[in-house]
Design an enzyme around this catalytic site. Sequence first.
Site, short mmCIF file in Angstrom:
data_model
loop_
_atom_site.label_atom_id
_atom_site.label_comp_id
_atom_site.label_asym_id
_atom_site.label_seq_id
_atom_site.Cartn_x
_atom_site.Cartn_y
_atom_site.Cartn_z
N CYS A 9 0.87 -1.18 0.00
CA CYS A 9 0.00 0.00 0.00
C CYS A 9 0.91 1.23 0.00
O CYS A 9 2.04 1.16 -0.46
CB CYS A 9 -0.98 -0.02 1.17
N ARG A 15 -3.25 -0.68 5.55
CA ARG A 15 -3.85 -1.73 4.73
C ARG A 15 -2.94 -2.91 4.47
O ARG A 15 -3.32 -4.07 4.73
CB ARG A 15 -4.33 -1.12 3.39
N ASP A 115 -13.11 -15.86 -8.06
CA ASP A 115 -14.51 -16.32 -8.11
C ASP A 115 -14.84 -16.95 -9.46
O ASP A 115 -15.64 -17.88 -9.54
CB ASP A 115 -15.46 -15.14 -7.85
#
Length: 202
Positions: A9, A15, A115
């Site tokens: 980051c 993060r 996904d």
Amino acid sequence: MTFTILSVCTGNICRSPVAELILADALAGVADVQVESAGTGALVAHGVPVPAQLLAAQRGIDTTAHRARQVDTSMIRGADLILTMAREHRRAVVEHVPAAMRRAFTLRELARIADVVEADVPAALAAANATTATQGMAAAVSLAAAMRGTVPPPASPEEFDIVDPYRRSDEVYAASFSELAPAADRVAGFLLHAARLAQPSS
């Protein structure tokens, strides 16, 4: 052979260290995996701000030992997978080392790709003759890179990024964590799936 993941980051205090530690925790059962983090404009030697510490602690993640460091060319070259917290960090990584393009994704980008392509992992492992956990994870990264352009983009490109909470309210820290943690979990699951298929005993 060690499979190295680099989380990036800006300051390496909010993060990327949280993503690093979530991934390291999730992948702890896989041998020869190293997860580290750095910043493109690191607040070198600074720790994780308290709001981020508290959010991570809710997941059982202790961030108190982390100290920020600046990303450099050797880190990028040495990483098998580079996960950036926003598109600007991915651009910076690739500007440093153009050859890293196929190994660099935003965290949310790779979660989205996973996904779609996870069903293709067994074929990718077979094509790569992957027989170890690290080879399996490397094959999964190669698959994601090859299929990147075929995965429909989100409604807004900002959905590839995780909001930067630094010096902002507790609510923004919570929003950032709510984007980061599920994406880190999804990426870890994708890598674990490939590792276990390649080496079922891992």
